[in-house]
Write a protein that holds these residues in place. Structure first.
Motif, PDB file in Angstrom:
ATOM      1  N   GLY A  99       0.845  -1.203   0.000  1.00  0.00           N
ATOM      2  CA  GLY A  99       0.000   0.000   0.000  1.00  0.00           C
ATOM      3  C   GLY A  99       0.872   1.242   0.000  1.00  0.00           C
ATOM      4  N   GLY A 100       1.924   1.206   0.808  1.00  0.00           N
ATOM      5  CA  GLY A 100       2.836   2.340   0.920  1.00  0.00           C
ATOM      6  C   GLY A 100       3.730   2.513  -0.302  1.00  0.00           C
ATOM      7  N   ASN A 131      -2.179  -4.016   7.786  1.00  0.00           N
ATOM      8  CA  ASN A 131      -2.164  -3.357   9.086  1.00  0.00           C
ATOM      9  C   ASN A 131      -3.516  -2.754   9.455  1.00  0.00           C
ATOM     10  OD1 ASN A 131      -1.154  -0.515  10.671  1.00  0.00           O
ATOM     11  ND2 ASN A 131      -0.377  -2.490  11.359  1.00  0.00           N
TER      12      ASN A 131
END
Ligand SMILES: Cc1ncc(C[n+]2csc(CCOP(=O)(O)OP(=O)(O)O)c2C)c(N)n1
Ligand code: SF4
Ligand SMILES: [Mg+2]
Lengths: 288, 385
Positions: A99-100, A131
């Protein structure tokens, strides 16, 4: 492959990953290969949780926890400051989730690659926002269940390796935890090939997000490669492609069968996935 | 006193660039936006000419520029960047991150209207909307002040371990040419010691930053941040006095102008101060007892100083070239809260003047002052042009 992993004790046991987490396994090979003269940047992700709550740390090196979208810019800032101080030996590595990397951090990563920042960027790709409770990211593959795509994702996984290859960076590689020597060798190579951004995307099965038993991470990881879902290869300077581990005629259904995120698949869905994987491989195979 | 600096004809932006050259930051992440760009262009000229030595990072956004500024600062070097308007707002998340990380970055912000719709005009709302992010904020009236304040800001930021913004307005200051007396390299060297932080990201030290903390640790950290901010007023005064001793120019954190026996004190910030000064002179010569209060240090807000200066003043008129829908002018809000509960606190007129960059002349300010003397103030900001 006969690469000998030389583990230096940078990553410690006693961290807070789910027992059996492949992401933690990847971090072990990455940091213990890079060694103690390293500074890591970690954005919000399971990696940040694994790195440990203040004042504890599972990593015996300085770790800077960045904002979710700024790992590459943050790592570059550290590297430039070291350079300005005459330090040409410390490795700066960003270790970020999919995602990051594929989504919110992509702009910053692309620019750091374009600027030729002398950093290593490693994406630990568990194919979702784990997360925050397994939501879809653009690394989530076709038809996979996530909590934000309960009926299965309707679009394919973004091809991050090829996007990064198009940046003509000195080195990029795909890797996965089921092939630890290959992963460690690539990390060591990335550390050696300084002079630009080096990128590794490592597939790391997530127990909870993928719906697999605690002990299944390495097996699922190997099946991803053997089925052709995630071939392992390297690209130097955007053009020199080397295949390390390709498909071995294992049906994609053998890979998906182990994962609850695919349990809703119909026979037609399976056929669709197989076709997609075959098509991707045919396209990639031409480059070797 | 060491050798005086040169006198050059400079616009406000270049006046900042010359001060940055003196401060010699080692990492400068950049991203263009009008009307800030000339600050960074001049710096890259200095670098190209070998007059400066720094790592310039040509980022893809202001968000990344601030992200890199923070980590470069935490890795132990002096850092400068500049922005304006939309760019400052894009940084918002990272502005909090910077103060949380206690990274003493200095950033110039050139006040420009915020979209939508688009405009390029002087308006302080961009930086004032960042008043709660934990940055020191200095507002400057002209290029000379911006030049001197940039050095002041580095010094205070590094003493307090807090980031600082040096702010001036679009065009009225950023592009207006005036004679600026530079601080000389010798003066700067004696004024600004090398940046050598105790804590930094370094494998030999082994310290980390940003990890998850407990509730109590978080609260303790916020308190420390607050205490550091509270200490800034004293540091800023001392830094100002020392600069004055060195170069003969001092500003204070607030400035009082012709306030003796004033029936009305005009309070404002930035370029409006210069105009108001003229208006005060004219009114005084016409026998109207009016003074001026310039707020230079806006964060931390100098509440104690403002209370002292306004004690016994019958009336205050605030001129705000900025506007928050629902609460009005920022300085008006801050002054009201600073004076609240003070015995004999003066009533305050809050006037919105020059919002969007409209021109406010000395004559217009005189009109407003005469009106304010004659009227009772209203509770909210009032639009005045
Ligand atoms: C700007 C911003 N938006 C949202 C979040 C919330 N958030 C924290 S971790 C996370 C998931 C990250 O997913 P990924 O990068 O794939 O890492 P993983 O958790 O899967 O290891 C999100 C969305 C955040 N921290 N910052
Ligand atoms: S949720 Fe998945 S990625 Fe996160 S720690 Fe657990 S197994 Fe690892
Ligand atoms: Mg993920």
């Amino acid at each position: 492959m006969s690469y000998q992993i030389e583990e230096q004790k940078v990553f410690n046991s006693g961290h807070s990953a789910c027992p059996g987490c492949s992401e933690a396994l990847a971090i072990r090979f990455i940091l213990n290969t890079l060694g103690p003269d390293t500074i890591a940047v970690v954005p919000p992700s399971c990696i940040a949780i694994i790195s440990g709550p203040q004042p504890l740390s599972s990593m015996r090196i300085p770790v800077y926890q960045s904002t979710l979208e700024s790992s590459a810019a943050s790592a570059a800032g550290i590297k430039r400051a070291l350079t300005a101080q005459g330090n040409d030996h410390t490795t700066v590595v960003a270790i970020a989730g999919d995602g990051g990397t594929y989504d919110i951090g992509f702009q910053s990563l692309s620019s750091a690659a374009e600027r030729g920042e002398d950093i290593i960027y490693i994406c630990l790709d568990n194919e979702g926002y784990m997360n925050t409770g397994s939501q879809k990211s653009s690394a989530t593959p076709s038809l996979a269940y996530t909590t934000s795509t309960p009926a299965g994702k309707g679009t394919p996984k973004k091809n991050m390796a090829e996007i990064m290859a198009a940046h003509d960076i000195p080195y990029l590689a795909t890797a996965t935890t089921g092939y630890p020597e290959d992963l460690a060798r690539k990390v060591a190579k990335a550390q050696r090939l300084t002079g630009g951004l080096r990128f590794i995307v490592a597939l790391v099965p997530c127990l909870d997000g993928w719906g697999i038993p605690d002990s299944a991470g390495p097996k699922v990881s190997r099946l991803a490669v053997e089925s052709g879902v995630f071939p392992l290869y390297e690209v130097e300077n955007g053009v020199n492609y080397t295949l390390n581990f390709g498909p071995k005629d294992v049906p994609v259904a053998d890979y998906t069968a182990l994962q609850k995120r695919y349990r809703h698949l119909t026979a037609k869905d399976q056929e669709f996935l197989q076709k997609e994987v075959d098509g991707n491989w045919a396209r990639l195979a031409k480059k070797f | 006193m060491s050798a005086q600096g040169k006198r050059l004809l400079l616009n406000g932006n270049h006046a900042v660039s010359y001060a940055v050259k003196l401060a010699a930051p080692r990492v400068i992440p950049v991203y263009p936006i009008t009307p800030q760009t000339p600050i960074l262009e001049k710096i890259t000229d200095f670098l190209a000419d070998g007059e400066m030595d720094a790592e310039v990072m040509t980022m893809e956004s202001e968000h990344s520029a601030m992200a890199a500024a923070i980590t470069a600062s935490l890795a132990g070097v002096r850092v400068f960047t500049a922005t304006a308007s939309q760019g400052l707002l894009l940084m918002h998340e990272m502005l909090h991150y910077a103060s949380g990380a206690r990274a003493p970055i200095v950033m110039a912000n050139v006040n420009r209207t915020l979209g939508s719709p688009w405009g390029f005009w002087p308006d302080q709302t961009d930086s004032l909307a960042q008043r709660d992010v934990g940055w020191i904020q200095y507002y400057c009236e002209n290029g000379q002040e911006s030049h001197d304040t940039t050095l002041l800001a580095f010094r205070v930021a590094e003493q307090a371990m807090l980031p600082a913004m040096v702010i001036h307005e679009a065009f009225y200051v950023s592009h207006a040419l005036e004679a600026v007396e530079l601080v000389s390299p010798e003066q700067a060297a004696s004024y600004l010691p090398p940046f050598a932080p105790l804590h930094r990201l370094d494998p030999l030290i082994g310290e980390s930053w940003g990890n998850t903390v407990s509730q109590q640790m978080f609260q303790d950290h916020r308190r420390d941040l607050g205490e550091a901010m509270e200490g800034v007023a004293a540091l800023a005064k001392a830094a100002d006095r020392e600069l004055e001793a060195l170069v003969g120019r001092g500003y204070g954190i607030v400035e009082q102008y012709r306030c003796d026996g004033a029936e009305l004190v005009i309070a404002t910030m930035g370029s409006m101060t210069g105009t108001a000064r003229d208006a005060v002179d004219e009114l005084r010569s016409e026998g109207v007892a009016v003074g001026l209060l310039k707020v230079k240090l806006f964060r931390p807000f100098p509440a104690t100083d403002v209370r002292e200066l306004l004690a016994g003043v019958p009336k205050v008129m605030v001129l705000d070239r900025n506007f928050a829908p629902g609460t009005g002018g920022f300085l008006f809000q801050e002054l009201k809260s600073a004076l609240y509960g003070m015995r004999g606190a003066p009533p305050i007129h809050g006037y919105l003047a020059g919002v969007g960059g409209t021109s406010i002349s000395p004559a217009a300010i005189k009109e407003l002052a005469r009106g304010a003397l004659a009227e009772e103030p209203s509770a909210n900001s009032v639009w005045k042009g």
